[in-house]
Design an enzyme around this catalytic site. Structure first.
Site: not given
Length: 657
Positions: A532, A545
């Site tokens: 990501s 995250y």
């Protein structure tokens, strides 16, 4: 004529769809009137043939063909016979007619069905087959001992049928060919059916033992260790599949060299066309290293002797591996292997196995017509970016994972769609097969945070396809929250799926890839984490995250150092925000809702304002899409000189320093 062809097509489809009657879509059928014979062409499946697919043949020329003079030398004789048969085709440019066309023309009946039921071939491939056939059927049948196919067989059958008619005063309707199959001839489809049923009923009553294809226990660890070795021996460039096969009958034949003996020689020409002439039997070794050495030595000796690689490999005490260029080729060879097992078992009721004699095997291996059949049975392979690659995509049931699986399949990869959502994975795999062909994808229910589940997922991949080339670790979750509201339980959940699971997947995927490297040292493989942009820069109130993704980049670099000696490249793709997917847009759990509720976007009064805010932060003014990530994956796989990288696909939102 039109109605006759419709009846012929319907009969062909019915028998062609029954695996008890045909092999690999083979067999052939015909319909004739006084002047023309309509025959199934080579390369067209009986199960799918249409009335317009049958080849129209001049019957007068076919009759003249068998009355002509031919050279004694095999190659010259068969070449001339083939030329004369092709001259009888009424429409120039039509597909090549079945090689057995002249035999169909011999029968003075409208319909002819030629099939290869395993039960019948238990008789035709039995040591006492001819004797028992005469006891059971008397002068209702004509038995023909094995003769070289082509002109020789047609001429022999002509003489045998004429002799039978002279003896009985009527034309025979059933012709049985040793080590080959059976012909039925009649003026109606109903009569063909009745003839076939009568033969099958009589043989069923005679058979004392039947094969069982129920699952059998086997050593999964040993099968998984050998499949990648066999796959790379079959094709060092990775363009092969090696599926493991084990059932009660297969296990019995693989139990020992003696038990395997009935399968050592081919039973019929069809087994040679699709499975090559001989399977390979590999002796069992207790230690894996010794097993690898024995396998390699046996494989080398086989190739040296025969000039080609085996398509069927039996490993003593384990089971069978079926090799092929693609799922279609493997499916055909599996069907022929199963048929050979059936024939071997049934033949025990007819005096024991009587395979083809070596001189006939050699003739068929080099016979031009069978070489042609083998070519038309092969799948057409186009050059695609991931052609032949075996790939796993975790989190493949939805969102980015599903899109990545679809994109990779479009480029020729065989996909294992892995997901905790088993129903979604099945639906995705079924859609990929519907689009790309049967066997191009399978589903694997997997919880990537559980080690046993990851291990089982990789084992299923290897037992189905024989190896693993590209592992895409895409499964992931997001749970936003600040330091005050984030709980240890939620934090550990995010870490287990986004970080720990990547370690587990890399561990078991690389184990398979290392075996492939051992047997194909120049072959490159890939482990790819879908990371990501949050793995490249911190994320306020989303630290669980971002931290897991930063950790993923660290794992990627570390794995890359460790696995480089085995030509296993390890890279990460760092997509920007996939606004259209469920991760962001799910109305209940999506990030837009989470960020709105946690106040991550100050002043936002709606979820739509949160979305607009994030889109405005990207220089290219849109979210990341599946094709963007897929192109990065393709680049990584194709680029042999790149490992340990975190490739940003963010539209400029996150830029490397």
């Amino acid at each position: 004529m039109e109605n006759g062809l419709k009846q012929l097509a319907a009969m062909s489809n019915r028998y062609g769809a029954d695996a008890d009657y045909v092999l690999a879509g083979g067999g052939n059928t015909s319909y004739k009137d006084e002047d023309t014979l309509y025959i199934k062409p080579s390369g067209v499946s009986l199960a799918e043939i249409r009335p317009e697919d049958f080849v129209a043949m001049n019957r007068e020329l076919l009759t003249e063909m068998l009355n002509a003079q031919y050279p004694q030398e095999d190659e010259a004789r068969e070449a001339l016979a083939l030329e004369k048969m092709m001259a009888a085709v009424r429409v120039p440019g039509a597909k090549r007619p079945s090689v057995e066309t002249p035999l169909h023309n011999l029968f003075p009946y409208r319909f002819v069905l030629h099939v290869h039921p395993a039960l019948v071939n238990g008789l035709t491939c039995g040591m006492d087959g001819k004797k028992i056939a005469e006891e059971l059927f008397g002068d209702k049948i004509v038995w023909v001992d094995f003769v070289k196919p082509g002109y020789s067989l047609a001429k022999y059958c002509k003489d045998a049928l004429e002799a039978q008619k002279a003896k009985t005063g009527r034309s025979a309707q059933i012709l049985i060919l040793q080590n080959h199959g059976i012909f039925y001839a009649a003026d109606s489809v109903e009569e063909i059916d009745a003839l076939s049923q009568s033969i099958m009923d009589a043989l069923k009553a005679r058979v004392q033992k039947t094969p069982s294809f129920a699952p059998a226990a086997f050593c999964t660890e040993r099968a998984v260790a050998l499949a990648p070795a066999i796959r790379m021996l079959a094709s060092p460039n990775g363009q092969a599949i090696a599926e493991f096969v084990c059932n009660e009958t297969a296990a019995a034949f693989a139990a020992s060299k003696e038990a395997f003996r009935p399968l050592e020689q081919p039973f019929s020409p069809d087994h040679i066309v699709y499975c090559k002439a001989y399977p390979l039997f590999v002796k069992k070794e207790e230690e894996l290293e010794a097993q690898y050495e024995t396998l390699k030595a046996a494989w080398t000796a086989y190739e040296t002797k025969n000039g080609y690689a085996p398509r069927v490999v039996a490993v003593e005490g384990l089971g069978f591996f079926v090799c092929g260029a693609d799922p279609k080729a493997v499916r055909i060879t599996k069907a022929l292997l199963r048929d050979a097992m059936k024939v071997a078992v049934y033949s025990e009721s007819f005096g024991g196995a009587h395979p083809m004699l070596p001189e006939f095997v050699d003739f068929i291996v080099h016979w031009e017509v069978e070489s042609y059949r083998s070519k038309v049975s092969a799948s057409a392979v186009s050059a695609k970016r991931l052609q032949g690659k075996i790939a796993v995509v975790t989190g493949g049931a939805q969102g980015f994972g599903e899109g990545i699986a679809q994109a990779m399949a479009d480029q020729g990869a065989y996909l294992v769609v892995a997901d905790l959502n088993a129903a979604g994975a099945e639906a995705c795999a079924e859609a990929l097969c519907a689009k790309n062909g049967a066997g191009h994808a399978i589903a694997a229910a997997a919880n990537v945070a559980e080690e046993d589940s990851v291990k089982a997922m990789v084992e299923k991949t290897v037992l189905t396809y024989g190896g693993l080339d590209v592992f895409v670790s895409c499964a992931g979750i997001v749970r936003a929250g600040d330091l005050e509201t984030m709980t240890k339980k939620v934090f550990e959940l995010v870490t287990s799926i986004n970080y720990t699971a990547y370690f587990l997947c890399a561990k078991y995927a690389s184990a398979v890839m290392k075996i492939q490297h051992r047997f194909a040292p120049d072959y490159f493989m890939d482990i790819i984490e879908i990371n990501s942009k949050s793995g490249l820069q911190g994320s306020s109130k989303n630290f669980a995250y971002a931290g897991s993704k930063f950790g993923g980049v660290g794992l990627t670099q570390s794995f890359a150092y460790e696995l480089a000696p085995q030509n296993i490249k390890v890279n990460a793709v760092c997509p920007g925000n996939f606004y259209d997917g469920p991760l962001w847009s799910d109305p209940e759990k999506g990030l837009f809702r989470q960020y709105f509720e946690t106040g991550k976007v100050p002043g936002a009064k709606s979820i739509e304002e949160v979305k607009t805010y994030y889109e405005s932060k990207t220089p290219l003014r849109r979210g990341c899409r599946v094709p963007d990530v897929a192109r990065a994956i393709f680049y990584i796989v194709e680029q042999e000189y790149e490992t340990g990288q975190a490739v940003p696909v963010t539209g400029g939102q996150a830029m490397l320093n």
